[in-house]
Design a protein around this motif. Structure first.
Motif, PDB file in Angstrom:
ATOM      1  N   ALA A 107      22.545   4.482   9.808  1.00 47.11           N
ATOM      2  CA  ALA A 107      21.617   4.267   8.684  1.00 47.11           C
ATOM      3  C   ALA A 107      20.532   5.346   8.679  1.00 47.11           C
ATOM      4  O   ALA A 107      19.816   5.523   9.668  1.00 47.11           O
ATOM      5  N   GLY A 108      20.428   6.077   7.564  1.00 46.76           N
ATOM      6  CA  GLY A 108      19.380   7.093   7.431  1.00 46.76           C
ATOM      7  C   GLY A 108      19.759   8.441   8.002  1.00 46.76           C
ATOM      8  O   GLY A 108      18.996   9.395   7.889  1.00 46.76           O
ATOM      9  N   ALA A 109      20.915   8.550   8.638  1.00 42.00           N
ATOM     10  CA  ALA A 109      21.382   9.825   9.208  1.00 42.00           C
ATOM     11  C   ALA A 109      20.304  10.497  10.065  1.00 42.00           C
ATOM     12  O   ALA A 109      19.896  11.630   9.812  1.00 42.00           O
ATOM     13  N   ILE A 110      19.863   9.777  11.091  1.00 42.46           N
ATOM     14  CA  ILE A 110      18.781  10.332  11.913  1.00 42.46           C
ATOM     15  C   ILE A 110      19.153  10.426  13.402  1.00 42.46           C
ATOM     16  O   ILE A 110      18.277  10.640  14.244  1.00 42.46           O
ATOM     17  N   GLY A 111      20.463  10.284  13.700  1.00 41.97           N
ATOM     18  CA  GLY A 111      20.889  10.319  15.107  1.00 41.97           C
ATOM     19  C   GLY A 111      20.447  11.582  15.825  1.00 41.97           C
ATOM     20  O   GLY A 111      19.909  11.524  16.935  1.00 41.97           O
ATOM     21  N   VAL A 112      20.663  12.732  15.188  1.00 39.06           N
ATOM     22  CA  VAL A 112      20.304  14.001  15.844  1.00 39.06           C
ATOM     23  C   VAL A 112      18.790  14.064  16.042  1.00 39.06           C
ATOM     24  O   VAL A 112      18.304  14.450  17.110  1.00 39.06           O
ATOM     25  N   SER A 113      18.038  13.656  15.005  1.00 41.68           N
ATOM     26  CA  SER A 113      16.572  13.742  15.090  1.00 41.68           C
ATOM     27  C   SER A 113      16.035  12.894  16.248  1.00 41.68           C
ATOM     28  O   SER A 113      15.156  13.344  16.995  1.00 41.68           O
ATOM     29  N   VAL A 114      16.569  11.685  16.387  1.00 45.58           N
ATOM     30  CA  VAL A 114      16.050  10.786  17.427  1.00 45.58           C
ATOM     31  C   VAL A 114      16.448  11.329  18.811  1.00 45.58           C
ATOM     32  O   VAL A 114      15.646  11.316  19.759  1.00 45.58           O
ATOM     33  N   ALA A 115      17.685  11.839  18.907  1.00 41.54           N
ATOM     34  CA  ALA A 115      18.150  12.394  20.188  1.00 41.54           C
ATOM     35  C   ALA A 115      17.300  13.609  20.588  1.00 41.54           C
ATOM     36  O   ALA A 115      16.854  13.733  21.737  1.00 41.54           O
ATOM     37  N   VAL A 116      17.045  14.487  19.618  1.00 47.42           N
ATOM     38  CA  VAL A 116      16.313  15.725  19.919  1.00 47.42           C
ATOM     39  C   VAL A 116      14.831  15.434  20.205  1.00 47.42           C
ATOM     40  O   VAL A 116      14.211  16.081  21.046  1.00 47.42           O
ATOM     41  N   ALA A 117      14.278  14.423  19.541  1.00 51.85           N
ATOM     42  CA  ALA A 117      12.870  14.064  19.815  1.00 51.85           C
ATOM     43  C   ALA A 117      12.707  13.699  21.293  1.00 51.85           C
ATOM     44  O   ALA A 117      11.755  14.135  21.958  1.00 51.85           O
ATOM     45  N   THR A 118      13.653  12.936  21.820  1.00 53.96           N
ATOM     46  CA  THR A 118      13.559  12.572  23.247  1.00 53.96           C
ATOM     47  C   THR A 118      13.718  13.819  24.124  1.00 53.96           C
ATOM     48  O   THR A 118      13.027  13.969  25.145  1.00 53.96           O
ATOM     49  N   ALA A 119      14.599  14.741  23.697  1.00 49.59           N
ATOM     50  CA  ALA A 119      14.794  15.960  24.487  1.00 49.59           C
ATOM     51  C   ALA A 119      13.517  16.797  24.530  1.00 49.59           C
ATOM     52  O   ALA A 119      13.169  17.381  25.560  1.00 49.59           O
ATOM     53  N   ILE A 120      12.793  16.849  23.410  1.00 47.21           N
ATOM     54  CA  ILE A 120      11.560  17.665  23.374  1.00 47.21           C
ATOM     55  C   ILE A 120      10.491  17.042  24.276  1.00 47.21           C
ATOM     56  O   ILE A 120       9.817  17.739  25.043  1.00 47.21           O
ATOM     57  N   VAL A 121      10.363  15.724  24.208  1.00 50.99           N
ATOM     58  CA  VAL A 121       9.389  15.057  25.088  1.00 50.99           C
ATOM     59  C   VAL A 121       9.824  15.234  26.554  1.00 50.99           C
ATOM     60  O   VAL A 121       8.990  15.468  27.445  1.00 50.99           O
ATOM     61  N   ALA A 122      11.142  15.177  26.793  1.00 43.55           N
ATOM     62  CA  ALA A 122      11.640  15.366  28.164  1.00 43.55           C
ATOM     63  C   ALA A 122      11.295  16.767  28.668  1.00 43.55           C
ATOM     64  O   ALA A 122      10.927  16.949  29.842  1.00 43.55           O
ATOM     65  N   ALA A 123      11.381  17.775  27.781  1.00 41.31           N
ATOM     66  CA  ALA A 123      11.054  19.145  28.204  1.00 41.31           C
ATOM     67  C   ALA A 123       9.606  19.202  28.687  1.00 41.31           C
ATOM     68  O   ALA A 123       9.293  19.800  29.725  1.00 41.31           O
ATOM     69  N   ASP A 124       8.727  18.537  27.952  1.00 38.08           N
ATOM     70  CA  ASP A 124       7.303  18.510  28.304  1.00 38.08           C
ATOM     71  C   ASP A 124       7.094  17.852  29.676  1.00 38.08           C
ATOM     72  O   ASP A 124       6.399  18.388  30.554  1.00 38.08           O
ATOM     73  N   VAL A 125       7.747  16.710  29.869  1.00 33.89           N
ATOM     74  CA  VAL A 125       7.583  15.972  31.142  1.00 33.89           C
ATOM     75  C   VAL A 125       8.195  16.786  32.291  1.00 33.89           C
ATOM     76  O   VAL A 125       7.617  16.862  33.387  1.00 33.89           O
ATOM     77  N   LEU A 126       9.332  17.430  32.032  1.00 36.19           N
ATOM     78  CA  LEU A 126       9.994  18.186  33.105  1.00 36.19           C
ATOM     79  C   LEU A 126       9.213  19.444  33.493  1.00 36.19           C
ATOM     80  O   LEU A 126       9.186  19.819  34.664  1.00 36.19           O
ATOM     81  N   VAL A 127       8.564  20.082  32.526  1.00 36.49           N
ATOM     82  CA  VAL A 127       7.730  21.255  32.869  1.00 36.49           C
ATOM     83  C   VAL A 127       6.640  20.812  33.859  1.00 36.49           C
ATOM     84  O   VAL A 127       6.382  21.482  34.871  1.00 36.49           O
ATOM     85  N   LYS A 128       6.050  19.650  33.598  1.00 39.49           N
ATOM     86  CA  LYS A 128       4.997  19.156  34.511  1.00 39.49           C
ATOM     87  C   LYS A 128       5.617  18.767  35.863  1.00 39.49           C
ATOM     88  O   LYS A 128       5.039  19.012  36.914  1.00 39.49           O
ATOM     89  N   ALA A 129       6.834  18.184  35.820  1.00 34.67           N
ATOM     90  CA  ALA A 129       7.495  17.789  37.070  1.00 34.67           C
ATOM     91  C   ALA A 129       7.797  19.016  37.928  1.00 34.67           C
ATOM     92  O   ALA A 129       7.611  19.003  39.151  1.00 34.67           O
ATOM     93  N   PHE A 130       8.230  20.127  37.287  1.00 37.43           N
ATOM     94  CA  PHE A 130       8.511  21.353  38.054  1.00 37.43           C
ATOM     95  C   PHE A 130       7.225  21.941  38.616  1.00 37.43           C
ATOM     96  O   PHE A 130       7.215  22.465  39.733  1.00 37.43           O
ATOM     97  N   ALA A 131       6.139  21.833  37.838  1.00 34.05           N
ATOM     98  CA  ALA A 131       4.858  22.357  38.347  1.00 34.05           C
ATOM     99  C   ALA A 131       4.438  21.591  39.612  1.00 34.05           C
ATOM    100  O   ALA A 131       3.938  22.170  40.571  1.00 34.05           O
ATOM    101  N   LYS A 132       4.695  20.279  39.632  1.00 36.12           N
ATOM    102  CA  LYS A 132       4.287  19.442  40.787  1.00 36.12           C
ATOM    103  C   LYS A 132       5.395  19.343  41.839  1.00 36.12           C
ATOM    104  O   LYS A 132       5.207  18.746  42.888  1.00 36.12           O
TER     105      LYS A 132
END
Ligand SMILES: Cc1cc2nc3c(=O)[nH]c(=O)nc-3n(C[C@H](O)[C@H](O)[C@H](O)COP(=O)(O)OP(=O)(O)OC[C@H]3O[C@@H](n4cnc5c(N)ncnc54)[C@H](O)[C@@H]3O)c2cc1C
Length: 404
Positions: A300-325
Motif C-alpha cells: 500500500a502506497g509503494a513505500i517499501g524502498v523508502s522505509v527500508a532505506v530510511a532505516t539504512a540511513i539511520v543505521a549509517a549514522d549509528v554505525l559511524v558513532k559505533a566505529f568511533a567508539k
C-alpha cells in the motif's frame, strides 16, 4: 579462487538498503564489503515507484542530484477509477514542496547509480554471486559470515555484520532473530505491457465489484499492471490453468487485452505477497538488521524502498558513532530501532487503514470499495493517508555528518 577475508563491516544484501548503507559508510572511511547473492543488479518488479519520502531522504543525504542523472520518469498524479469511470484524482505534485513528484526508477538503474558513486571509494567492495550461508558466532557475539561463491565456501570476518538481505533474510534466520508480528493479506500479480500514449506520468488504480488492479507507467515505454487478488489466488489460477487468468485479464482494462491474448504460460507474471512483518529486536552484539530484513511493509502506497532505506540511513549514522567508539554491542546498535521502530509501526498501521478503505482484506465486500473510496476522498481521509504514507513529516533523525 575466493579466500577468507576481513573487513570493518560486512553488509549482506546489495538491495537499496544495503547499497545506501554501504555507500554512506564508505564515504566516512569505513572499510565496507557488500555481499550480493545475484550476479548483477538486474531484477524486475522490485520497488520501481519511489515516493516523495524517498526523494526527501535522498536530498537529506546529498544523493538526489546524482540519481537524477540516471533514467527516470516523474509521476505527478494518482487516479482512481470505478470500472472505466474516473472516481477520484489525487495529486502527488502538491504533497510536499521539496518533493513535488514520485519517481519511476527501476531497481537496476537505482542500484547501479549507487554503485557508480561507491566506486569512488577504494574502501568499498561488492562481491556479486556471493551467497551468505550462515553467521559466525563466537563467545556469544557475531563476528562474521560464511559465504559461498563459485561453489567455494569461505569466511568474511568483520566488526559488524548487517543483515540487509530482504524479507527472507538468512542473517535473521541464522542469528535467531524473532518476529514480533508477521501477517499476509493479499497478493499482487505483476506483468508488463507496451503502453498507449498518455500513460507517462500517472499512476492509475481500477476497481469494480470483481477486480482491483494497478496500471503504472514504466520507464521507458511500457506500463506495469498489478492485479490485486486474495492471498493464494495466483496458485489457484495456476491450478485452473492459463485460460482462467486470460479471461480474468480480458474482463479488465483494454490496456491488458493484447497481453492476455498472447499469453502462453505463467512465466510472464511476478507475484508480490503483501506480507507485513516486524522483528522484535533488530540488534545483537556484532549484528544489526536493516530494511526488509527487519521490517516489511505492505505494498500500500509503494513505500517499501523508502522505509527500508530510511532505516539504512539511520543505521549509517549509528554505525559511524559505533566505529568511533569501537563499540558494536547490542546496546549501541539498538539505537537504530529506538530511532526507527515507532515510525515503521506507525507506517504499517496507516497502510492497514489504507487497505481497509479499499477493502483489500475483505474480497467479498469489494463492491463496497466505491463508497469507501468516495467517502475517504470527501472527508479528506484519503488525502491524509496519502500524505502520511508518501511524505516524510520531518527529516530523518541523524546526528553525525551523514551526507555525500
Ligand atoms: C514485486 C514487488 C514489487 C514492489 N514494488 C515496490 C514499489 O513500487 N515501491 C516500493 O517502494 N517498494 C516496492 N516493493 C518493495 C521493495 O522492493 C522492498 O521493500 C525493498 O526492495 C527492500 O529493500 P532491501 O534492500 O531491504 O531488501 P531487498 O531489496 O530485498 O534486497 C535484499 C538483497 O539481498 C540479497 N540477498 C538475499 N539473501 C542473500 C544472501 N543469503 N546472501 C547474499 N545476498 C542475499 C538479495 O539478492 C537482494 O539483492 C516491491 C517488492 C516486490 C517484491
Amino acid at each position: 579462487m575466493p579466500s577468507n577475508q576481513s573487513t570493518d563491516i560486512c553488509i549482506v544484501g546489495g538491495g537499496p538498503a544495503g547499497m545506501v548503507l554501504g555507500l554512506l559508510l564508505a564515504s566516512r572511511g569505513i572499510k565496507v564489503t557488500v555481499l550480493e547473492s545475484h550476479k548483477n543488479f538486474d531484477r524486475e518488479y522490485r520497488g520501481e515507484v519511489l515516493m516523495p519520502r524517498f526523494i526527501q531522504m535522498m536530498k537529506q543525504v546529498g544523493l538526489f542530484d546524482h540519481l537524477m542523472k540516471y533514467p527516470h520518469l516523474k509521476l505527478k498524479n494518482f487516479e482512481l477509477f470505478w470500472k472505466d469511470q474516473p472516481l477520484v484524482t489525487v495529486s502527488i505534485a502538491n504533497l510536499s514542496n521539496d518533493a513535488p513528484f514520485a519517481l519511476w526508477m527501476p531497481q537496476p538503474i537505482l542500484l547501479n547509480a549507487l554503485w557508480d558513486k561507491a566506486k569512488a571509494y577504494p574502501n568499498f567492495q561488492i562481491l556479486f554471486g556471493a551467497m551468505v550461508r550462515d553467521v559466525i558466532r563466537e563467545n556469544g557475539k557475531i563476528v562474521g559470515v560464511i559465504v559461498e561463491q563459485e561453489g567455494e565456501k569461505f569466511e568474511i570476518r568483520s566488526s559488524v555484520v548487517v543483515g540487509a538481505d530482504g524479507r527472507s533474510s538468512i542473517v535473521r534466520k541464522s542469528a535467531d532473530f524473532e518476529f514480533e508480528y508477521e501477517s499476509y493479506d493479499f497478493d499482487v500479480i505483476w506483468f508488463t505491457v507496451k503502453h498507449p500514449v498518455g500513460y507517462e506520468n500517472t499512476v492509475r488504480a481500477f476497481f469494480s465489484s470483481r477486480h482491483r488492479y494497478l496500471v503504472l507507467p514504466k520507464y521507458p515505454d511500457s506500463v506495469q499492471c498489478g492485479l490485486i487478488v486474495p492471498k493464494g489466488d495466483f496458485l489457484r489460477f495456476r491450478q485452473r490453468g492459463i485460460e482462467a487468468i486470460r479471461s480474468e485479464l480480458l474482463d479488465g482494462h483494454p490496456v491488458m487485452h493484447e497481453f492476455a491474448r498472447g499469453l502462453k504460460d505463467f512465466n510472464d507474471f511476478n507475484v508480490l505477497q503483501a506480507r507485513v512483518s516486524y522483528v522484535r529486536k533488530w540488534a545483537q552484539d556484532g549484528c544489526l538488521l536493516v530494511g526488509d530484513a527487519a521490517h516489511t511493509c505492505s505494498p500500500a502506497g509503494a513505500i517499501g524502498v523508502s522505509v527500508a532505506v530510511a532505516t539504512a540511513i539511520v543505521a549509517a549514522d549509528v554505525l559511524v558513532k559505533a566505529f568511533a567508539k569501537k563499540d558494536f554491542s547490542e546496546n549501541v546498535l539498538s539505537e537504530v530501532q529506538e530511532k526507527r521502530g515507532q515510525d515503521v509501526k506507525r507506517i504499517q498501521h496507516i497502510q492497514s487503514q489504507f487497505t481497509s478503505v479499499f477493502f483489500l482484506r475483505y474480497p467479498h465486500l469489494q463492491w463496497l470499495s466505491k463508497f469507501g473510496i468516495m467517502l475517504a476522498a470527501k472527508t479528506g481521509l484519503l488525502r491524509r493517508l496519502q500524505r502520511e504514507l508518501m511524505v516524510m513529516q520531518k527529516p530523518l533523525p541523524i546526528e553525525s555528518e551523514i551526507s555525500l
